[in-house]
Design a protein around this motif. Structure first.
Motif, mmCIF file in Angstrom:
data_model
loop_
_atom_site.group_PDB
_atom_site.id
_atom_site.type_symbol
_atom_site.label_atom_id
_atom_site.label_comp_id
_atom_site.label_asym_id
_atom_site.label_seq_id
_atom_site.Cartn_x
_atom_site.Cartn_y
_atom_site.Cartn_z
ATOM 1 N N ILE B 16 0.878 -1.167 0.000
ATOM 2 C CA ILE B 16 0.000 0.000 0.000
ATOM 3 C C ILE B 16 0.914 1.215 0.000
ATOM 4 O O ILE B 16 1.980 1.174 0.611
ATOM 5 C CB ILE B 16 -0.880 0.028 1.269
ATOM 6 C CG1 ILE B 16 -1.742 -1.241 1.327
ATOM 7 C CG2 ILE B 16 -1.750 1.266 1.297
ATOM 8 C CD1 ILE B 16 -2.595 -1.328 2.566
ATOM 9 N N SER B 17 0.526 2.267 -0.671
ATOM 10 C CA SER B 17 1.437 3.408 -0.768
ATOM 11 C C SER B 17 1.607 4.122 0.569
ATOM 12 O O SER B 17 0.719 4.124 1.414
ATOM 13 C CB SER B 17 0.937 4.400 -1.798
ATOM 14 O OG SER B 17 -0.070 5.186 -1.234
ATOM 15 N N LYS B 18 2.756 4.742 0.718
ATOM 16 C CA LYS B 18 3.037 5.461 1.954
ATOM 17 C C LYS B 18 1.957 6.492 2.227
ATOM 18 O O LYS B 18 1.543 6.694 3.378
ATOM 19 C CB LYS B 18 4.386 6.192 1.820
ATOM 20 C CG LYS B 18 5.586 5.282 1.823
ATOM 21 C CD LYS B 18 6.865 6.058 2.151
ATOM 22 C CE LYS B 18 7.116 7.216 1.179
ATOM 23 N NZ LYS B 18 8.332 7.980 1.553
ATOM 24 N N GLY B 19 1.520 7.141 1.152
ATOM 25 C CA GLY B 19 0.526 8.204 1.313
ATOM 26 C C GLY B 19 -0.720 7.750 2.036
ATOM 27 O O GLY B 19 -1.138 8.364 3.025
ATOM 28 N N THR B 20 -1.287 6.679 1.551
ATOM 29 C CA THR B 20 -2.509 6.186 2.193
ATOM 30 C C THR B 20 -2.261 5.789 3.638
ATOM 31 O O THR B 20 -3.055 6.086 4.523
ATOM 32 C CB THR B 20 -3.070 4.953 1.463
ATOM 33 O OG1 THR B 20 -2.144 4.558 0.469
ATOM 34 C CG2 THR B 20 -4.376 5.268 0.812
ATOM 35 N N ILE B 21 -1.148 5.160 3.839
ATOM 36 C CA ILE B 21 -0.849 4.729 5.192
ATOM 37 C C ILE B 21 -0.744 5.927 6.130
ATOM 38 O O ILE B 21 -1.313 5.939 7.222
ATOM 39 C CB ILE B 21 0.485 3.945 5.223
ATOM 40 C CG1 ILE B 21 0.349 2.704 4.326
ATOM 41 C CG2 ILE B 21 0.829 3.530 6.644
ATOM 42 C CD1 ILE B 21 1.626 1.932 4.169
ATOM 43 N N ASN B 26 -3.010 8.824 10.584
ATOM 44 C CA ASN B 26 -3.268 10.131 11.181
ATOM 45 C C ASN B 26 -4.767 10.364 11.375
ATOM 46 O O ASN B 26 -5.220 11.486 11.569
ATOM 47 C CB ASN B 26 -2.664 11.236 10.331
ATOM 48 C CG ASN B 26 -1.173 11.324 10.525
ATOM 49 O OD1 ASN B 26 -0.694 11.390 11.651
ATOM 50 N ND2 ASN B 26 -0.430 11.296 9.434
ATOM 51 N N GLY B 27 -5.507 9.291 11.231
ATOM 52 C CA GLY B 27 -6.939 9.390 11.500
ATOM 53 C C GLY B 27 -7.733 10.112 10.423
ATOM 54 O O GLY B 27 -8.869 10.505 10.631
ATOM 55 N N ARG B 28 -7.134 10.282 9.266
ATOM 56 C CA ARG B 28 -7.871 10.968 8.210
ATOM 57 C C ARG B 28 -8.329 9.984 7.139
ATOM 58 O O ARG B 28 -8.610 10.362 6.008
ATOM 59 C CB ARG B 28 -6.997 12.056 7.598
ATOM 60 C CG ARG B 28 -6.382 12.976 8.682
ATOM 61 C CD ARG B 28 -5.966 14.306 8.124
ATOM 62 N NE ARG B 28 -4.960 14.161 7.090
ATOM 63 C CZ ARG B 28 -4.828 14.997 6.055
ATOM 64 N NH1 ARG B 28 -5.654 16.014 5.940
ATOM 65 N NH2 ARG B 28 -3.886 14.817 5.158
ATOM 66 N N LYS B 36 -12.680 0.753 4.299
ATOM 67 C CA LYS B 36 -12.612 0.190 5.654
ATOM 68 C C LYS B 36 -11.562 -0.890 5.763
ATOM 69 O O LYS B 36 -10.805 -0.946 6.731
ATOM 70 C CB LYS B 36 -13.979 -0.394 6.051
ATOM 71 C CG LYS B 36 -14.945 0.637 6.574
ATOM 72 C CD LYS B 36 -14.492 1.203 7.919
ATOM 73 C CE LYS B 36 -15.320 2.432 8.293
ATOM 74 N NZ LYS B 36 -14.524 3.480 8.959
ATOM 75 N N LYS B 37 -11.527 -1.760 4.763
ATOM 76 C CA LYS B 37 -10.636 -2.891 4.975
ATOM 77 C C LYS B 37 -9.150 -2.558 4.829
ATOM 78 O O LYS B 37 -8.326 -3.108 5.533
ATOM 79 C CB LYS B 37 -11.039 -4.110 4.140
ATOM 80 C CG LYS B 37 -10.978 -4.007 2.654
ATOM 81 C CD LYS B 37 -11.296 -5.407 2.074
ATOM 82 C CE LYS B 37 -10.855 -5.566 0.625
ATOM 83 N NZ LYS B 37 -11.543 -4.678 -0.319
ATOM 84 N N THR B 38 -8.825 -1.627 3.935
ATOM 85 C CA THR B 38 -7.407 -1.234 3.926
ATOM 86 C C THR B 38 -7.072 -0.512 5.221
ATOM 87 O O THR B 38 -5.996 -0.699 5.787
ATOM 88 C CB THR B 38 -7.052 -0.310 2.744
ATOM 89 O OG1 THR B 38 -8.094 0.629 2.582
ATOM 90 C CG2 THR B 38 -6.856 -1.095 1.481
ATOM 91 N N GLN B 39 -7.985 0.296 5.703
ATOM 92 C CA GLN B 39 -7.736 0.981 6.973
ATOM 93 C C GLN B 39 -7.423 -0.036 8.066
ATOM 94 O O GLN B 39 -6.448 0.092 8.804
ATOM 95 C CB GLN B 39 -8.952 1.821 7.385
ATOM 96 C CG GLN B 39 -9.140 3.072 6.564
ATOM 97 C CD GLN B 39 -9.907 4.153 7.333
ATOM 98 O OE1 GLN B 39 -9.635 4.400 8.494
ATOM 99 N NE2 GLN B 39 -10.861 4.790 6.663
ATOM 100 N N GLU B 40 -8.269 -1.005 8.149
ATOM 101 C CA GLU B 40 -8.077 -2.031 9.178
ATOM 102 C C GLU B 40 -6.722 -2.717 9.044
ATOM 103 O O GLU B 40 -5.988 -2.907 10.018
ATOM 104 C CB GLU B 40 -9.153 -3.112 9.041
ATOM 105 C CG GLU B 40 -10.258 -2.995 10.061
ATOM 106 C CD GLU B 40 -11.329 -4.042 9.787
ATOM 107 O OE1 GLU B 40 -10.962 -5.212 9.514
ATOM 108 O OE2 GLU B 40 -12.525 -3.687 9.820
ATOM 109 N N LYS B 41 -6.441 -3.091 7.793
ATOM 110 C CA LYS B 41 -5.195 -3.786 7.549
ATOM 111 C C LYS B 41 -4.019 -2.952 8.048
ATOM 112 O O LYS B 41 -3.117 -3.430 8.744
ATOM 113 C CB LYS B 41 -5.043 -4.029 6.029
ATOM 114 C CG LYS B 41 -4.694 -5.452 5.696
ATOM 115 C CD LYS B 41 -4.210 -5.645 4.273
ATOM 116 C CE LYS B 41 -5.033 -4.919 3.209
ATOM 117 N NZ LYS B 41 -4.598 -5.299 1.826
#
Lengths: 340, 340
Positions: B16-21, B26-28, B36-41
């Motif tokens: 996953i790209s650094k940006g999304t991570i 940072n809660g954004r 949802k699922k990438t967030q969770e991961k």
DNA sequence: TTGAAAGCGGTACCAA
DNA sequence: TTGGTACCGCTTTCAA
């Protein structure tokens, strides 16, 4: 804030690469054989435009921040404040800035603060721990992060540590009272939890035993740190009245002494005639109190210096193992113990 | 130190790209519509590997360090130590760490320290200045760098400032002595240089004049800060002996009080019978001294809080202008002034 | 909804 | 003797 000049800016204005400029401005121009005249050009330009390196960028690049973190229970306690003063001074002489925090006696707070400082990439830590935070201390150690414990330590974890000779300090106090003829000597201290407090208790009991003095019921009072003002009253009252009938009291900390003395005055107990007292650790006005307070002085400056020394050695990786110091205390005799 | 996990690491492991991570951590994530699922991961991975952002990198990228600098004359002075405690506490609640330094009364030292902190990219400064460093203060102001002066200020430079009502504080002290019948009242203070000291002198003279009391030769003693212990002796001696024959003394600072009292005791002057005294500013054991010391209490906590409040407002750019506060002091009456 | 890339301001290595 | 470039670890913008 006015935009600051960066290496980039200088580079463009002068048509010289950032790398060379960086070298020169860090005084490695000669070493790296940069020509005199480019050096001059760079330095002149830098001064004229008041160039100052961004330490954040520098830190990121070099993997170090030149900051050390200081965590104490309470920076407004004169003991820690004086240590902090000393630490900061010495650290700065070696190019370090220090960021500080007060953790109270809370393990969680302390843990948060440590993490916060690590996030900030401090190069090392000096901690007067709550001693409830074994996990973090072990983690720091496991990760070989440079740190030194001061005042409070974990006897079961082998770490750098600088503290004072608590046993010796209290012993000297008790001996002094004994020398002056007191035999029913009490000890007002904190509830167990801190190693230093434990050691002071040991100092008391060992010295009493050594002189064949029995420690009777009521001779030792352990107060709750959070509740001293309230508990002191009862503690003192029972100590001075029969059957305890104490003749001398050693207080385990300066604030216990202050609280105890307040109570003694309230009860119109005459110090040292009725009860002689000695304080472990001091306050700045102890010599002005009536009677002036005999106290065990801790070598605060030496403690701060030593802590920084050890930390610096660790930062320079000049050590394999850990170091522990117990600095000698000094008994300053004044009237409260019955002397003169 | 064990290698820390970086965004890079997470990015590679998770594809996953650094940006999304970065966003997610940072809660954004929601705001930026990350599934949802990438967030969770991401969150799960981050927790598992105990990811902590490098604040240096973050600071460099965002142009702010979340650090504020605190510069005082002496962190081991209980007055500043208590302020520091309060400032640090409040700052931390707002996500700031604080780095501190003691500058003594040296302009050069202070100047160096300010620069050092600016290099460190602190977002703002709180300074109890030597008041000899007009240049830096003006420069900070000119550059619109967020800062607030505490305790010491430059009356001719319009800046944020939080101090106490020195005139009112001293007035209350002098009035108290007058009320208790003293008329030959002296004032022991420092050599001019600090605005606060100037104001305290004003408070003294104004109040004396207001009550038609003359200030005779020898009523005012101005000591050199570096040399108090030595100069106090002569100062007190001449005050208490004829022709000065002082009946009451107001001390301009807590350490002057302590030094003065030491001398009074040495001379066997009975306080308050021969000479009544009042201290501007306090020490922790003032109530235990014999006699207990009447003193003008400064609102230390409020001072620290206010300073941080103002600084935070400035950091958020919620202000156009500057703010000045003179906090009210409180007179705590004890026996040293002759009361009771 | 996610990725790629530029940029923050330095340092350091390798070429030229 | 100097320049170019990659990299430190994160945020942010712009595309896809």
């Amino acid at each position: 804030m006015m935009k600051k000049v960066s290496l980039q800016d200088i580079s463009q204005s002068l048509n010289i690469s950032k790398g060379t400029i960086s070298l020169v401005l860090n005084g490695r121009g000669d070493e790296k054989r940069v020509s005199k005249k480019t050096q001059e050009k760079i330095i002149k330009f830098a001064q004229k435009h008041n160039y100052k390196a961004n330490q954040l960028a520098r830190g990121l690049s070099m993997g170090k921040s030149d900051m050390i973190g200081l965590i104490v229970p309470n920076i407004s306690d004169s003991f820690y404040a004086r240590i902090a003063r000393r630490i900061e001074r010495k650290a700065r002489l070696h190019g370090y800035n220090v960021v500080f925090s007060s953790a109270g006696e809370s393990k969680d707070r302390e843990s948060e603060l440590i993490q916060s400082m690590l996030d900030r990439q401090v190069d090392g830590l000096i901690i007067a721990s709550s001693q409830k935070n074994e996990n973090d201390i072990k983690r720091l150690k496991r990760n070989k992060f440079p740190f030194v414990l001061i005042d409070r330590h974990y006897p079961n974890i082998k770490t750098n540590y600088v503290g004072v000779d608590n046993i010796g300090g209290i012993s000297a106090a008790v001996e002094q009272l004994i020398t002056l003829g007191r035999r029913r000597i009490g000890f007002v201290t904190l509830k167990p939890g801190l190693e230093a407090i434990h050691e002071r208790a040991l100092g008391y009991t060992q010295t009493m035993e050594k002189h064949g003095l029995s420690i009777e019921e009521g001779f030792i009072k352990e107060l709750d740190y959070e509740n001293i003002e309230v508990e002191i009253s009862n503690a003192i009252k029972t100590m001075v009245s029969s059957p305890t009938s104490i003749e001398g009291i050693v207080f385990a900390t300066h604030y216990l002494t202050a609280a105890g003395l307040r109570e003694l005055k309230k009860l119109k107990i005459r110090v040292p005639y009725d009860v002689a007292i000695i304080s472990f650790a001091q306050m700045s006005a102890f010599d002005l109190i009536e009677p002036p307070i005999t106290s065990v002085i801790q070598p605060v400056d030496e403690l701060g210096d030593k802590a920084v020394d050890i930390l610096l050695k660790n930062l320079r990786k000049e050590v394999k193992d850990y170091e522990r110091f117990k600095l000698k205390t000094e008994l300053v005799i004044r009237k409260s113990c019955g002397a003169q």
